[in-house]
Design a protein around this motif. Structure first.
Motif, short mmCIF file in Angstrom:
data_model
loop_
_atom_site.label_atom_id
_atom_site.label_comp_id
_atom_site.label_asym_id
_atom_site.label_seq_id
_atom_site.Cartn_x
_atom_site.Cartn_y
_atom_site.Cartn_z
N LEU A 36 0.82 -1.21 0.00
CA LEU A 36 0.00 0.00 0.00
C LEU A 36 0.85 1.27 0.00
O LEU A 36 0.33 2.37 -0.14
N GLU A 37 2.16 1.14 0.14
CA GLU A 37 3.04 2.29 0.24
C GLU A 37 3.06 3.17 -1.00
O GLU A 37 3.27 4.37 -0.91
N THR A 38 2.81 2.59 -2.16
CA THR A 38 2.80 3.38 -3.40
C THR A 38 1.51 4.18 -3.55
O THR A 38 1.38 4.96 -4.49
N ARG A 39 0.58 4.00 -2.65
CA ARG A 39 -0.69 4.74 -2.69
C ARG A 39 -0.63 6.01 -1.83
O ARG A 39 -1.65 6.61 -1.55
N LEU A 40 0.54 6.39 -1.41
CA LEU A 40 0.72 7.57 -0.56
C LEU A 40 1.50 8.65 -1.32
O LEU A 40 2.36 8.33 -2.14
N GLU A 44 4.02 2.25 8.82
CA GLU A 44 4.36 1.62 10.09
C GLU A 44 3.10 1.50 10.94
O GLU A 44 2.27 2.40 10.94
N ILE A 45 3.01 0.42 11.67
CA ILE A 45 1.93 0.26 12.65
C ILE A 45 2.55 0.57 14.01
O ILE A 45 3.53 -0.05 14.40
N ARG A 46 1.98 1.57 14.67
CA ARG A 46 2.51 2.02 15.95
C ARG A 46 1.44 1.94 17.01
O ARG A 46 0.25 2.00 16.72
N GLY A 47 1.88 1.89 18.25
CA GLY A 47 0.97 2.01 19.38
C GLY A 47 0.56 3.46 19.53
O GLY A 47 1.23 4.36 19.03
N LEU A 48 -0.51 3.70 20.22
CA LEU A 48 -1.00 5.07 20.38
C LEU A 48 0.00 5.94 21.13
O LEU A 48 0.06 7.15 20.91
N SER A 49 0.81 5.38 21.99
CA SER A 49 1.78 6.17 22.75
C SER A 49 3.01 6.54 21.94
O SER A 49 3.83 7.33 22.38
N GLU A 50 3.17 5.99 20.73
CA GLU A 50 4.34 6.25 19.90
C GLU A 50 4.16 7.41 18.94
O GLU A 50 5.00 7.65 18.10
N ALA A 51 3.09 8.15 19.06
CA ALA A 51 2.85 9.28 18.17
C ALA A 51 3.87 10.38 18.44
O ALA A 51 4.17 10.67 19.59
N PRO A 52 4.40 11.02 17.39
CA PRO A 52 5.36 12.10 17.60
C PRO A 52 4.69 13.32 18.22
O PRO A 52 3.51 13.57 17.99
N ALA A 53 5.46 14.07 18.98
CA ALA A 53 4.92 15.25 19.65
C ALA A 53 4.60 16.37 18.67
O ALA A 53 3.67 17.14 18.86
N SER A 54 5.40 16.49 17.60
CA SER A 54 5.15 17.55 16.62
C SER A 54 5.67 17.13 15.26
O SER A 54 6.32 16.11 15.12
N GLY A 55 5.39 17.94 14.25
CA GLY A 55 5.89 17.68 12.91
C GLY A 55 5.11 16.65 12.12
O GLY A 55 5.59 16.16 11.12
N ALA A 56 3.92 16.31 12.57
CA ALA A 56 3.13 15.30 11.87
C ALA A 56 2.24 15.96 10.82
O ALA A 56 1.69 17.03 11.04
N GLY A 57 2.10 15.31 9.68
CA GLY A 57 1.21 15.79 8.63
C GLY A 57 1.92 15.89 7.29
O GLY A 57 3.14 15.81 7.21
N GLY A 58 1.14 16.05 6.25
CA GLY A 58 1.71 16.26 4.93
C GLY A 58 1.87 15.03 4.06
O GLY A 58 2.43 15.11 2.98
N ILE A 59 1.38 13.89 4.50
CA ILE A 59 1.38 12.68 3.67
C ILE A 59 -0.07 12.25 3.55
O ILE A 59 -0.79 12.17 4.53
N TYR A 60 -0.49 11.97 2.31
CA TYR A 60 -1.90 11.71 2.04
C TYR A 60 -2.10 10.44 1.24
O TYR A 60 -1.24 10.06 0.43
N VAL A 61 -3.25 9.81 1.43
CA VAL A 61 -3.64 8.64 0.63
C VAL A 61 -4.01 9.15 -0.76
O VAL A 61 -4.83 10.05 -0.89
N PHE A 62 -3.40 8.60 -1.78
CA PHE A 62 -3.61 9.05 -3.15
C PHE A 62 -4.76 8.34 -3.82
O PHE A 62 -5.54 8.93 -4.52
N ARG A 63 -4.85 7.05 -3.65
CA ARG A 63 -5.93 6.28 -4.28
C ARG A 63 -6.32 5.11 -3.44
O ARG A 63 -5.69 4.70 -2.56
#
Length: 95
Positions: free
Chosen positions: A60-64, A76-95
């Motif tokens: 599914l990586e080529t769909r981003l 990546e599959i992460r646990g809820l506590s592994e979310a970064p504190a800042s700098g998140a965003g800017g990658i979108y599902v294309f199809r």
């Protein structure tokens, strides 16, 4: 197998990529990481609606798409506590 015979169960489990269904479990989240360093949470609902629950995340990586112009981002599959504190965003599902 040593004698060259085909062993079906080995084929089905290799390579051992995580599946999209694993990102849907409780306390899990799906994240995309671009080579430019940008990270973003990804909502798997559009892919679930397309019947791709059993799909390996690597396929599914080529769909981003990333704001930097990259046409692929690592999932990546992460646990809820592994979310970064800042700098998140800017990658979108294309199809």
């Amino acid at each position: 197998m040593a004698d060259g015979a085909f062993h079906r169960s080995s084929f089905e489990t290799w390579p051992a990529w995580p599946r999209l269904s694993q990102a849907l479990t409780a306390r899990s989240s799906l994240w995309a990481v671009c080579s430019c360093g940008r990270e973003a949470p990804i909502d798997p609902k559009p892919w679930v609606g397309q019947g791709l629950v059993r799909q390996a995340t690597a396929s599914l990586e080529t769909r981003l798409r990333c704001l930097c112009g990259a046409r692929r981002a690592r999932l990546e599959i992460r646990g809820l506590s592994e979310a970064p504190a800042s700098g998140a965003g800017g990658i979108y599902v294309f199809r």
